[in-house]
Design a protein around this motif. Structure first.
Motif, short mmCIF file in Angstrom:
data_model
loop_
_atom_site.label_atom_id
_atom_site.label_comp_id
_atom_site.label_asym_id
_atom_site.label_seq_id
_atom_site.Cartn_x
_atom_site.Cartn_y
_atom_site.Cartn_z
N GLU B 73 73.53 -140.67 -56.63
CA GLU B 73 72.45 -140.55 -55.64
C GLU B 73 72.88 -139.66 -54.48
N GLN B 74 74.10 -139.92 -53.97
CA GLN B 74 74.61 -139.09 -52.86
C GLN B 74 74.79 -137.64 -53.32
N ALA B 75 75.34 -137.49 -54.54
CA ALA B 75 75.61 -136.14 -55.07
C ALA B 75 74.30 -135.36 -55.21
N LYS B 76 73.29 -136.01 -55.78
CA LYS B 76 72.02 -135.31 -56.01
C LYS B 76 71.33 -134.94 -54.69
N ARG B 77 71.52 -135.80 -53.69
CA ARG B 77 70.88 -135.56 -52.40
C ARG B 77 71.40 -134.27 -51.75
N CYS B 78 72.61 -133.86 -52.17
CA CYS B 78 73.22 -132.67 -51.57
C CYS B 78 72.69 -131.37 -52.18
N VAL B 79 72.01 -131.46 -53.33
CA VAL B 79 71.69 -130.23 -54.07
C VAL B 79 70.20 -129.91 -54.02
N GLY B 80 69.91 -128.63 -53.89
CA GLY B 80 68.55 -128.13 -54.07
C GLY B 80 68.59 -127.07 -55.16
N LEU B 81 67.60 -127.08 -56.03
CA LEU B 81 67.60 -126.14 -57.16
C LEU B 81 66.37 -125.26 -57.14
N VAL B 82 66.60 -123.97 -57.27
CA VAL B 82 65.51 -123.02 -57.51
C VAL B 82 65.69 -122.52 -58.94
N PRO B 83 64.91 -123.06 -59.88
CA PRO B 83 65.16 -122.72 -61.28
C PRO B 83 64.67 -121.32 -61.64
N GLN B 84 65.07 -120.91 -62.83
CA GLN B 84 64.73 -119.58 -63.30
C GLN B 84 63.23 -119.46 -63.62
N ARG B 148 60.33 -125.59 -51.89
CA ARG B 148 60.45 -126.93 -52.49
C ARG B 148 61.91 -127.38 -52.54
N ALA B 149 62.80 -126.44 -52.86
CA ALA B 149 64.22 -126.79 -52.97
C ALA B 149 64.85 -127.08 -51.61
N LEU B 150 64.21 -126.59 -50.53
CA LEU B 150 64.83 -126.73 -49.21
C LEU B 150 64.29 -127.90 -48.40
N VAL B 151 63.20 -128.51 -48.88
CA VAL B 151 62.50 -129.48 -48.03
C VAL B 151 63.33 -130.72 -47.72
N HIS B 152 64.33 -131.03 -48.57
CA HIS B 152 65.17 -132.19 -48.26
C HIS B 152 66.48 -131.77 -47.58
N SER B 153 66.51 -130.52 -47.09
CA SER B 153 67.68 -129.97 -46.38
C SER B 153 68.98 -130.14 -47.15
N PRO B 154 69.08 -129.51 -48.33
CA PRO B 154 70.30 -129.67 -49.14
C PRO B 154 71.49 -128.92 -48.53
N ARG B 155 72.68 -129.43 -48.79
CA ARG B 155 73.89 -128.73 -48.33
C ARG B 155 74.28 -127.63 -49.30
N LEU B 156 73.86 -127.81 -50.56
CA LEU B 156 74.18 -126.82 -51.59
C LEU B 156 72.87 -126.38 -52.25
N LEU B 157 72.59 -125.08 -52.17
CA LEU B 157 71.37 -124.55 -52.79
C LEU B 157 71.77 -123.71 -53.99
N ILE B 158 71.20 -124.03 -55.15
CA ILE B 158 71.51 -123.28 -56.37
C ILE B 158 70.28 -122.47 -56.75
N LEU B 159 70.47 -121.17 -56.85
CA LEU B 159 69.34 -120.28 -57.18
C LEU B 159 69.63 -119.60 -58.52
N ASP B 160 68.79 -119.90 -59.50
CA ASP B 160 68.97 -119.32 -60.83
C ASP B 160 67.97 -118.17 -60.97
N GLU B 161 68.45 -116.96 -60.85
CA GLU B 161 67.59 -115.77 -60.94
C GLU B 161 66.40 -115.84 -59.97
#
Lengths: 255, 308
Positions: B73-84, B148-161
């Protein structure tokens, strides 16, 4: 407020909003269909069929038709919504979020139950145009309707998990659910059936739900009410565990 | 502090294909990191595992110090994903999509509304908040996925393409936005087919091929390894004889265009001097491939878009 509660409320709210937003597709058709049932089988043919288990035919079929609507729409809501989330891939919004599997399950089930029960209440309201039937045991009727709704919402969820195409979400409702509902004593008492049909009917779980619900209205049933509650409760436990396990394994939703 | 740590991460799909062969990778907090590789090299599988969309076969994933298996739960809270690929509900409104995502992360509705307004304004989608998402243009859909990926203020943002199919103007404004986001402290991991994008934005880079990390270093150190730069030369007049200039490889493309591989140790001056001595006049010079693309070819042996 806990994060899990917020996540649950968000998903459940989204599901409820979905079926309310498309009410001409979700709420209106069952009202039209069941009104026709009441008109044709109750008002037009009922007097010719005569009383059933000591009640007028329309009074006898109303509980079964109400529960039929609850079953079909609890199932349909979850199977279509969850499959659509898989198909459009917005299920990923939940999978990446810190939502426990049981919260995802509970959110979808809430939508299914709310739609099933809303339609059940609307159908019952329409029935008042044709009969002045009142439940003799409303709590029992409500309890079995809720449990049945939950059971079929779970079944719809499991169907959606395994479904790979829109055909896969219509096979079970059309070829399994509909025959079981129609043969589950909605329109007749199974006491009237000759053997082996009477015995075979007792193997249909929907018969127990319809009769328990009817018992809540008329005080008569073809089956033991305690057996009906135990059966529905047992099936809920089995399907809940199965659905949770499938989510946990990521079947149909994760590589 | 490490934003992402992968330890011996392995993935074998049901069909027996080994997509990841026990990779190790570390991304420091605050980094702007490029994960590059040809199609099918294992980039999307890696991202899928980190974001819980793909189940790993073995290995360990740590996000912002949290074990993804034990402290998920803590780990997922840190991540935001922008999928391909576009993966929001096409029948929902823009604002609702962002609000729902905040809700899934447990952000209270009042806070979520404020954040929704902020991210939609930042990404120039605020005026579209009541529009059904399927009516957005391609570029707007991409920006909506970032919001959408930023609305929970993630510490790590992953952008796939993130900029695939986006026109050049919007791409540049998205670069500015991502740079600013990174400057404010968000760690960003980027996969992209536009190597110019990775070169412009990222400080560190890993190249993955056939399920293995073949290079993980800083962008500057990687570019230092480049042996050749490639250029197009446009000639004033047709030249029938191609001069032999020691150290340079010249390829004739048409009557007045050459492609030249220029060793970095030699530079351009000796080439121009040699051509000038032979009376060959150059009217224009253009870079043939960007430096990272050149290096990628050198390392992987095929371009980004080609399958592994």
């Amino acid at each position: 407020m806990g994060r899990r509660w917020i996540a649950y409320r968000t998903l459940a709210g989204k599901e409820i909003h979905r079926f309310l937003r498309i009410w001409p597709q979700t709420l209106l058709p069952p009202l039209v269909t069941t009104s026709l049932y009441f008109l044709i089988f109750g008002a037009l043919m009922g007097p010719r069929i005569g009383p059933m288990a000591g009640f007028s035919y329309i009074d006898y079929i109303v509980p079964g038709i109400v529960l039929m609507a609850v079953i079909n729409h609890s199932y349909a809501n979850v199977v279509s919504s969850f499959f659509s989330a898989k198909f459009q891939r917005h299920i990923e919004e939940m999978l990446v979020a810190p939502m426990p599997n049981w919260v995802i399950l509970a959110g979808y089930l809430t939508g299914g139950i709310l739609r099933g029960m809303t339609i059940g209440a609307l159908v019952l309201t329409v029935a008042t145009l044709f009969t002045d039937l009142r439940p003799t045991n409303p709590l029992l009727a409500l309890a079995i309707a809720l449990m049945t709704s939950l059971l079929f919402a779970l079944a719809g969820f499991i169907n959606a998990i395994f479904a790979n195409s829109f055909d896969d979400i219509s096979i079970i409702p059309n070829f399994v659910l509909t025959p079981l509902v129609y043969l589950g004593g909605v329109f007749y008492s199974v006491q009237l059936l000759p053997e082996p049909w009477h015995r075979l009917s007792l193997a249909n779980p929907i018969l127990y739900m319809v009769n328990a619900f009817r018992y809540g209205f008329l005080g008569v049933a073809d089956v033991d009410i305690e057996v009906a509650f135990l059966l529905v409760g047992g099936l809920i436990v089995v399907l809940s565990l199965w659905a949770w396990w499938l989510l946990r394994r990521g079947v149909g939703i994760k590589h | 502090m490490t934003a992402l740590r992968l330890h011996r991460l392995r993935k074998i799909y049901d069909n027996g294909f080994e997509a990841l062969k026990g990779i190790d990778l570390e991304v420091a907090e605050g980094d702007f990191f490029a994960l590059l590789g040809p199609n099918g090299a294992g980039k999307s599988t890696t991202i899928g595992i980190v974001t819980s969309l793909v189940k790993k076969t073995s290995g360990k994933v740590e996000i912002c110090g949290y074990d993804l298996d034990r402290q998920w739960e803590q780990a997922k809270r840190c991540v935001g994903l922008v999928p391909q690929e576009i993966n929001f509900n096409q029948f929902e409104k823009v604002g609702q999509i962002v609000l729902n995502q905040a809700g899934y992360y447990g952000v209270p509705r009042r806070v979520a509304r404020r954040r929704m307004e902020r991210v939609l304004k930042q990404l120039e989608l605020w005026d579209r908040r009541d529009q059904v998402s399927r009516r957005l243009s391609g570029g707007m859909k991409r920006r909506l996925m970032i919001a959408r990926a930023l609305v929970h203020s993630p510490r790590l943002l992953i952008l796939d393409e993130p900029t695939a199919g986006v026109d050049i103007e919007i791409r540049h404004s998205m670069w500015d936005f991502l740079r600013e986001l990174n400057r404010q402290g968000t760690t960003i991991i980027l996969t992209t087919h536009y190597l110019e994008e990775a070169e412009q934005l990222c400080r560190n880079v890993a190249i993955i091929d056939h399920g293995e990390i073949i290079e993980a270093t800083s962008m500057s150190r990687l570019l230092d390894q480049l042996e050749f730069n490639s250029y197009f030369l446009d000639l004033r007049r047709e030249t029938r004889v191609v001069p032999d200039v020691p150290g340079y490889r010249i390829e004739v493309l048409d009557r007045t265009t050459w492609a030249v591989a220029v060793p970095r140790r030699l530079g351009l001056n000796p080439l121009f001097q040699a051509l000038d001595e032979r009376g060959i006049e150059i009217v224009d010079i253009r870079q043939r491939r960007n430096r990272l693309e050149q290096l990628f070819l050198q390392r992987v042996g095929r371009p980004m878009g080609e399958a592994a």
